[in-house]
Design a protein around this motif. Structure first.
Motif, PDB file in Angstrom:
ATOM      1  N   GLU A   6      31.644 -16.612 -69.758  1.00 25.40           N
ATOM      2  CA  GLU A   6      30.621 -16.907 -69.194  1.00 25.40           C
ATOM      3  C   GLU A   6      29.187 -18.130 -69.359  1.00 25.40           C
ATOM      4  O   GLU A   6      30.266 -18.879 -70.913  1.00 25.40           O
ATOM      5  N   SER A   7      28.829 -18.590 -68.738  1.00 23.29           N
ATOM      6  CA  SER A   7      27.852 -19.751 -69.313  1.00 23.29           C
ATOM      7  C   SER A   7      26.809 -19.545 -68.700  1.00 23.29           C
ATOM      8  O   SER A   7      26.464 -18.957 -67.630  1.00 23.29           O
ATOM      9  N   GLY A   8      25.185 -20.001 -69.257  1.00 26.26           N
ATOM     10  CA  GLY A   8      24.050 -20.555 -68.323  1.00 26.26           C
ATOM     11  C   GLY A   8      23.304 -19.440 -68.961  1.00 26.26           C
ATOM     12  O   GLY A   8      21.862 -19.610 -68.148  1.00 26.26           O
ATOM     13  N   GLY A   9      23.546 -18.208 -69.791  1.00 26.13           N
ATOM     14  CA  GLY A   9      22.072 -17.594 -70.173  1.00 26.13           C
ATOM     15  C   GLY A   9      21.526 -18.018 -70.992  1.00 26.13           C
ATOM     16  O   GLY A   9      21.930 -19.617 -71.192  1.00 26.13           O
ATOM     17  N   GLY A  10      20.495 -17.491 -71.467  1.00 24.50           N
ATOM     18  CA  GLY A  10      19.720 -17.856 -72.311  1.00 24.50           C
ATOM     19  C   GLY A  10      17.745 -17.283 -71.689  1.00 24.50           C
ATOM     20  O   GLY A  10      17.572 -16.459 -71.246  1.00 24.50           O
ATOM     21  N   THR A  33      38.869  -9.742 -57.134  1.00 26.71           N
ATOM     22  CA  THR A  33      37.455  -9.236 -56.626  1.00 26.71           C
ATOM     23  C   THR A  33      36.403  -9.770 -57.657  1.00 26.71           C
ATOM     24  O   THR A  33      36.935 -10.094 -59.414  1.00 26.71           O
ATOM     25  N   GLY A  34      35.580 -10.311 -57.950  1.00 28.68           N
ATOM     26  CA  GLY A  34      34.572 -10.882 -59.193  1.00 28.68           C
ATOM     27  C   GLY A  34      33.513 -10.216 -59.025  1.00 28.68           C
ATOM     28  O   GLY A  34      32.419  -9.679 -58.264  1.00 28.68           O
ATOM     29  N   ALA A  35      32.742 -10.008 -60.132  1.00 25.84           N
ATOM     30  CA  ALA A  35      31.722  -8.944 -60.957  1.00 25.84           C
ATOM     31  C   ALA A  35      31.013  -9.105 -61.789  1.00 25.84           C
ATOM     32  O   ALA A  35      31.474 -10.062 -62.629  1.00 25.84           O
ATOM     33  N   TRP A  36      29.799  -8.514 -61.549  1.00 29.05           N
ATOM     34  CA  TRP A  36      29.236  -8.900 -62.926  1.00 29.05           C
ATOM     35  C   TRP A  36      28.314  -7.592 -63.357  1.00 29.05           C
ATOM     36  O   TRP A  36      27.950  -6.844 -62.504  1.00 29.05           O
ATOM     37  N   PHE A  37      28.577  -7.658 -64.552  1.00 28.45           N
ATOM     38  CA  PHE A  37      27.090  -6.415 -65.155  1.00 28.45           C
ATOM     39  C   PHE A  37      26.899  -6.531 -66.080  1.00 28.45           C
ATOM     40  O   PHE A  37      26.711  -7.511 -66.139  1.00 28.45           O
ATOM     41  N   ARG A  38      26.137  -5.562 -66.767  1.00 28.08           N
ATOM     42  CA  ARG A  38      25.526  -6.199 -68.189  1.00 28.08           C
ATOM     43  C   ARG A  38      24.904  -4.616 -68.375  1.00 28.08           C
ATOM     44  O   ARG A  38      24.797  -4.132 -68.182  1.00 28.08           O
ATOM     45  N   ASP A  89      13.159  -6.452 -67.467  1.00 28.40           N
ATOM     46  CA  ASP A  89      14.227  -4.941 -66.954  1.00 28.40           C
ATOM     47  C   ASP A  89      15.908  -5.841 -66.862  1.00 28.40           C
ATOM     48  O   ASP A  89      17.189  -5.372 -66.917  1.00 28.40           O
ATOM     49  N   ASP A  90      15.890  -8.087 -67.009  1.00 29.82           N
ATOM     50  CA  ASP A  90      16.782  -8.013 -66.325  1.00 29.82           C
ATOM     51  C   ASP A  90      16.810  -8.240 -67.595  1.00 29.82           C
ATOM     52  O   ASP A  90      18.006  -8.751 -67.126  1.00 29.82           O
ATOM     53  N   ALA A  91      16.741  -8.042 -68.835  1.00 31.38           N
ATOM     54  CA  ALA A  91      16.825  -8.602 -70.031  1.00 31.38           C
ATOM     55  C   ALA A  91      18.120  -7.836 -70.391  1.00 31.38           C
ATOM     56  O   ALA A  91      18.091  -6.945 -70.373  1.00 31.38           O
ATOM     57  N   ALA A  92      19.278  -8.786 -70.517  1.00 35.04           N
ATOM     58  CA  ALA A  92      20.676  -7.627 -71.161  1.00 35.04           C
ATOM     59  C   ALA A  92      21.532  -8.904 -71.422  1.00 35.04           C
ATOM     60  O   ALA A  92      21.425 -10.255 -71.280  1.00 35.04           O
ATOM     61  N   VAL A  93      22.749  -8.418 -72.311  1.00 34.53           N
ATOM     62  CA  VAL A  93      24.068  -9.381 -72.176  1.00 34.53           C
ATOM     63  C   VAL A  93      24.802  -8.945 -70.443  1.00 34.53           C
ATOM     64  O   VAL A  93      25.031  -7.856 -70.112  1.00 34.53           O
ATOM     65  N   TYR A  94      25.104 -10.073 -70.177  1.00 32.27           N
ATOM     66  CA  TYR A  94      25.863 -10.306 -68.788  1.00 32.27           C
ATOM     67  C   TYR A  94      26.784 -10.630 -68.628  1.00 32.27           C
ATOM     68  O   TYR A  94      27.461 -11.758 -69.482  1.00 32.27           O
ATOM     69  N   GLY A 115      30.455 -12.389 -72.346  1.00 34.06           N
ATOM     70  CA  GLY A 115      29.636 -11.862 -72.651  1.00 34.06           C
ATOM     71  C   GLY A 115      28.156 -12.938 -72.833  1.00 34.06           C
ATOM     72  O   GLY A 115      28.320 -14.261 -73.809  1.00 34.06           O
ATOM     73  N   THR A 116      27.372 -14.061 -71.868  1.00 35.66           N
ATOM     74  CA  THR A 116      26.213 -14.081 -72.664  1.00 35.66           C
ATOM     75  C   THR A 116      25.119 -13.616 -72.036  1.00 35.66           C
ATOM     76  O   THR A 116      24.694 -12.438 -71.100  1.00 35.66           O
ATOM     77  N   GLN A 117      23.685 -13.749 -73.328  1.00 36.30           N
ATOM     78  CA  GLN A 117      22.778 -13.141 -73.333  1.00 36.30           C
ATOM     79  C   GLN A 117      21.452 -13.469 -72.600  1.00 36.30           C
ATOM     80  O   GLN A 117      21.378 -15.090 -72.216  1.00 36.30           O
ATOM     81  N   VAL A 118      20.846 -12.939 -71.952  1.00 31.99           N
ATOM     82  CA  VAL A 118      19.669 -12.999 -70.983  1.00 31.99           C
ATOM     83  C   VAL A 118      18.450 -12.612 -72.104  1.00 31.99           C
ATOM     84  O   VAL A 118      18.289 -11.640 -71.609  1.00 31.99           O
ATOM     85  N   THR A 119      17.218 -13.653 -71.856  1.00 31.04           N
ATOM     86  CA  THR A 119      16.212 -13.041 -72.251  1.00 31.04           C
ATOM     87  C   THR A 119      15.062 -13.331 -71.903  1.00 31.04           C
ATOM     88  O   THR A 119      15.273 -14.610 -70.898  1.00 31.04           O
ATOM     89  N   VAL A 120      14.534 -12.907 -71.237  1.00 30.80           N
ATOM     90  CA  VAL A 120      13.034 -12.663 -70.564  1.00 30.80           C
ATOM     91  C   VAL A 120      12.416 -12.158 -71.155  1.00 30.80           C
ATOM     92  O   VAL A 120      11.580 -10.969 -71.988  1.00 30.80           O
ATOM     93  N   SER A 121      11.375 -13.871 -70.929  1.00 27.49           N
ATOM     94  CA  SER A 121       9.893 -13.641 -72.250  1.00 27.49           C
ATOM     95  C   SER A 121       9.147 -14.980 -71.625  1.00 27.49           C
ATOM     96  O   SER A 121       9.492 -16.008 -71.063  1.00 27.49           O
ATOM     97  N   SER A 122       7.538 -14.335 -71.945  1.00 25.30           N
ATOM     98  CA  SER A 122       6.806 -15.900 -71.308  1.00 25.30           C
ATOM     99  C   SER A 122       6.092 -16.243 -72.955  1.00 25.30           C
ATOM    100  O   SER A 122       5.744 -17.625 -72.564  1.00 25.30           O
TER     101      SER A 122
END
Length: 122
Positions: A6-10, A33-38, A89-94, A115-122
């Protein structure tokens, strides 16, 4: 065997967008089949979306429906997850996964990325 990376997290702001990629190597990706989990800290892994081998059939978790889009480019052996209108709520390791069945059950997928980390923050 299929290897997935995976790539593109941040970091993304609430309401923003992010695109995750998952590149496959090994066996022909369009066999699967391809899938995404978090998985968020302290929570169980949850299904996000899956797409069948040719991209004709997709399914989403209710929590992301209308905001996330799963797609694939078999010529590039790559799976994508376009994430729009992201919230906290979308912040997670994808993690991406590949398998022979289109299912929401993670254990049914034999191949996983790291896995790739997605962090949600202002």
């Amino acid at each position: 065997q299929v290897q997935l990376v995976e790539s593109g997290g941040g970091l993304v702001q609430p309401g923003g967008s992010l695109r995750l990629s998952c590149t496959a190597s090994g066996r022909t990706f369009d066999d699967y089949t391809g899938a995404w989990f978090r998985q968020a800290p302290g929570k169980a892994r949850e299904f996000v979306a899956h797409i069948n081998w040719n991209g004709a059939v997709t399914d989403y978790a209710e929590s992301v429906k209308g905001r996330f889009t799963i797609s694939r480019d078999n010529s590039k052996n790559t799976l994508y997850l376009q994430m729009d209108n992201v919230n906290s709520d979308d912040a997670a390791v994808y993690s991406c996964a590949a398998g022979l069945r289109s299912t929401k059950i993670g254990s049914q997928y034999p191949y996983w990325g790291q896995g790739t980390q997605v962090t949600v923050s202002s």
